[in-house]
Design an enzyme around this catalytic site. Structure first.
Site, short mmCIF file in Angstrom:
data_model
loop_
_atom_site.label_atom_id
_atom_site.label_comp_id
_atom_site.label_asym_id
_atom_site.label_seq_id
_atom_site.Cartn_x
_atom_site.Cartn_y
_atom_site.Cartn_z
N ASP A 27 72.51 56.96 53.31
CA ASP A 27 73.41 58.73 53.52
C ASP A 27 72.78 58.77 54.33
OD1 ASP A 27 70.83 60.73 52.09
OD2 ASP A 27 70.51 58.95 52.00
N GLU A 28 72.88 59.75 55.75
CA GLU A 28 72.33 60.56 56.99
C GLU A 28 71.64 58.95 58.02
OE1 GLU A 28 71.12 64.91 55.09
OE2 GLU A 28 69.76 63.41 54.87
#
Length: 793
Positions: free
Chosen positions: A544-545
């Site tokens: 993620d991210e």
């Protein structure tokens, strides 16, 4: 983690695509400003020359207007502002310029006015495009502001109904949580009483003799926990009145003794894994021979077996003895048996034994309670709605001690949650001890005492195993890896870069370097070490991210991203992809960006490493929805940003685990934690009612629902540690547990009512408190006894 990509304003002096000036020119510098103004003057001169030509290409006749002082008499109607006045042109001059509208025209009487070809109409004719453009831009801005405020694209939260008479509810004093899939019980005073020598015996089939279990076996320990809970009920202090005692005495004749519970388990050695069979049946003195009303088809066979076992036990009773009270639990595996034993303890009620001359509200003898099962006969047929039912706990941002994790597992078992998603590593700290790379923890942990040793991990896994709970580790990468760089800065980029909002979702910045050969040397060793430490067949890889600004801050990575011809040379120096028989498909179509090619370079290797160790990978939704990369067909996608994203992932043919931050993020609502910020949390606080109303598969077809493996409620650790863990997680997580086990609707499609849930959940909360878990109150204690008086008006 409070997962959010903050929108940050550009740093002072940085180039913005909306800027009107050359990014390499600083207008604040005097020479540059002079140069800029000179260029602007030349442009203006050229524009003026163009303005002197009419639309036929003929040069216009211009009039020199001399500035005159402003007199006390004021300005004439043709005067200009800015402290100058114009002298009125002659009639011939007016006629020459009337077509261009540069000067007001006059009528035949010499009065200044607009006339048919006057200034107003001519001015509109020359500038109408500007006015229309200005109006459109203004309208667009107003619409954008309205959309940002109203957010119509977000799914509006609709709570379940407060009451619903169509849903069958459990007796108030037998508040089973989570509610079984199918159940029936008697009405009235009929009940059974557990004798003082009550025991539980195990058989592998209805006609087999009892099985002697090893004391350290999973099933033996589950039976011991069940007996301990029953003993606690016997020893619990009960306040009662003469009226209550009289009622007990008046109904004692209707009670039948129960001295034995038979536990029939087909397989006591079933593997703890996703998709394991967890169904069970409880049959207590039931003469019922047909299907229970509303029994799901999946449980019909289990129901038949339950009745067969009861009939078999009765047939083996002594012919001359009185009919014995019969209680049987039927389960295919030890996991279903564990859940059945917990349900059994919830229908057993402790009452004060009848005694003569008991004073009103007097203290009872502590060990003289009577255990009984009211409302007999009972038939419960139960199985989970979803196989993956979990809690995510982040122990990297703030350390959570091993005793608190053990206590969390105990509470999970009470509400039939079966996955402990351990988010053990992140950008702030690296607390998991590595034998191969001990400096990762020595330099990356919060302090030397706040770590997890291999012995700690083994104890947590064993405690979960004995309760049917899988421990699923998450090793988040390539983002959220600043803590790795404390020991090995050469495998990270943009380490501690500022401003942190440009390079990471939250401080400190730092990501793994996909072009550093030593990165894969470390990873290959760690993946093998992790796989031996955590036996579950799945592993969460994160993903993620991932911040592309971070990678672009490296000249080498930036060159790889922008220069396609250089990529092969870079790739020669890093570890080749491990050959695994695992097909992949791309998440997007069209040309792949350089950023996604770099990400795919990393993913190809990390996926292959885990798959080579027999692990099925799980990643966050960004990998499937925000990047054009190859993913293994076996990959599971965890959806967190928006509940509606689940359908988008399923459309790619990928299974999902749902953890919508709109409903199931427990850290939301505590406010921003960045120093100097007065902002609110990026997501709303989720009450137990909001959590309970999250229908995971609403709006999905039957085929789409099959791709939903389950869900997890998430406790990110920015503002949570051992001191407030219990109250942050419980009892709200219990609301998610019933959604995952029972669903938000019964077998007939009726929505479960909040009023009934509030009664039963308050009982669960009290049970957790008695276990030593500091669960937060749901509402004033008075409402627990009078929920109808605490309804919203």
């Amino acid at each position: 983690m409070s997962k959010k990509n903050d929108a940050r304003s550009p740093a002072k002096g940085s180039y913005s695509p909306l800027s009107l000036h050359d990014p390499d020119t600083i207008l604040g510098d005097p020479p540059a400003r002079q140069q800029h103004n000179t260029a602007h003057a030349n442009d203006s001169s050229s524009d003026d020359d163009d303005d002197d030509m009419d639309y036929h290409g003929q040069r216009r006749t211009s009039i020199e207007i001399e500035p005159t002082p402003i007199t006390a008499g004021g300005l004439s109607s043709s005067s200009a502002i800015y402290g100058t006045s114009t002298r009125r042109p002659t009639s011939s001059q007016q006629r020459l310029q009337s077509s261009d509208g540069d000067i007001h025209s006059s009528d035949d009487d010499g009065h200044v006015g607009s006339g048919g070809g006057g200034q107003k109409s001519t001015h509109w004719g020359r500038n109408w495009i500007r006015y229309v453009a200005f109006a459109c831009i203004t309208a667009a801005l107003v619409l954008l502001v309205a959309l940002l405020v109203l957010k119509p694209w977000q799914q509006k939260q609709i709570l379940l109904p407060i009451t619903n008479d169509a849903v069958k509810v459990l007796p108030e004093n037998q508040a089973i949580w989570p509610v079984p899939k199918s159940f029936s019980h008697g009405e009235g005073i009929e009940k059974v009483v557990l004798t003082p020598n009550f025991q539980i015996k195990v058989q592998t089939s209805a006609n087999s003799p009892p099985v002697a279990l090893a004391p350290d076996s999973i099933l033996a320990k589950a039976i011991a926990r069940c007996m301990d809970r029953l003993q606690v009920k016997r020893n619990t202090t009960i306040w009662t009145t003469d009226a209550a005692v009289a009622d007990i005495a008046g109904t004692a004749a209707a009670a039948a003794p129960l001295s034995e519970l038979t536990l029939v388990v087909d397989n006591t050695q079933a593997k703890l894994e996703y998709g394991m069979v967890e169904s069970y049946a409880i049959n207590i003195v039931s003469n019922h021979t047909g299907n229970t009303d509303g029994t799901p088809q999946s449980l019909v066979d289990l129901e038949k077996r339950a009745h067969h076992h009861v009939a078999s036990l009765r047939a083996r009773a002594e012919p001359d003895s009185p009919p014995a009270t019969t209680a049987v639990i039927t389960a295919s595996t030890q996991w279903g048996a564990i859940y059945a034993l917990d349900t059994f303890t919830q229908i057993v009620v402790a009452t004060k034994a009848a005694a003569a001359n008991v004073a009103q509200a007097s203290l009872p003898m502590a060990t003289n309670n009577q255990l009984e099962i009211p409302n007999t006969p009972w038939l419960i047929l139960d199985e989970p709605r979803f196989s993956h039912r979990g809690i995510l706990l982040d122990t990297s941002r703030n350390y959570v001690g091993v005793p608190e994790i053990i206590r969390t597992l105990d509470a999970m078992a009470v509400v039939k949650l079966n996955v402990f998603h351990w988010h053990v590593l992140d950008q702030q700290t690296y607390p998991l001890v590595s034998k191969a790379f001990p400096d990762l923890t020595a330099k990356g942990a919060q302090d030397p005492e706040k770590i997890y040793t291999p012995q700690d991990v083994a104890a947590i896994i064993q405690h979960g195993l004995e309760r049917g709970i899988r421990v699923l580790p998450e090793f988040d990468s390539p983002g959220h890896a600043a803590s790795w760089g404390r020991a090995y800065p050469n495998i990270t980029v943009c380490l501690d870069a500022q401003p942190h909002g440009t390079y990471a979702a939250e401080p400190p910045a730092g990501q793994l370097d996909p072009l550093e050969p030593f990165t894969y040397t470390v990873l290959d060793t760690l993946v093998k070490e992790w796989s031996a430490l955590f036996p579950d067949s799945q592993a969460h890889i994160g993903g993620d991210e991932v911040n592309m600004n971070c990678w672009k801050s490296s000249k080498r990575l930036s060159d790889y991203i922008t220069n396609e011809n250089h990529r092969a040379e870079y790739e020669k120096s890093i570890m080749p992809v491990v050959d695994t028989p695992n097909p992949t498909t791309r998440t997007g179509t069209g040309r792949q960006s350089g950023e996604d090619r770099l990400l795919e370079l990393y993913l190809d290797r990390i996926f292959a490493m885990f798959i080579a160790q027999g692990k099925r990978p799980i990643v966050w939704e960004e990998m499937a929805l925000e990047h054009n990369v190859r993913l293994p067909n076996s990959a599971i996608i965890q959806v967190w940003k928006d509940a509606t994203n689940a359908k988008k992932v399923i459309a790619q043919g990928r299974p999902v685990i749902l953890s919508s931050s709109e409903f199931w993020y427990l850290d939301c609502g505590a406010g921003s934690w960045l120093i100097g910020s007065q902002g609110q949390s990026w997501c709303k606080f989720a009450s137990w009612q909001r959590i309970y109303s999250y229908a995971l598969t609403d709006g999905m077809s039957e085929e789409e629902q099959k791709m939903v493996y389950g869900g997890e409620i998430c406790m990110w650790g920015e503002q949570t540690d051992s001191s407030n863990l219990d109250s942050s997680v419980w009892p709200r997580s219990a609301a998610a547990a019933e959604v995952l086990w029972s669903g938000t609707k019964d077998t007939k499609g009726h929505a479960r009512p909040l009023l009934d849930a509030s009664r039963r959940l308050s009982v669960v909360r009290e049970r957790l408190v008695k276990m030593g878990i500091r669960a937060a109150p749901m509402f004033p204690s008075w409402c627990a006894k009078h929920p109808e008086a605490c309804l919203v008006e």
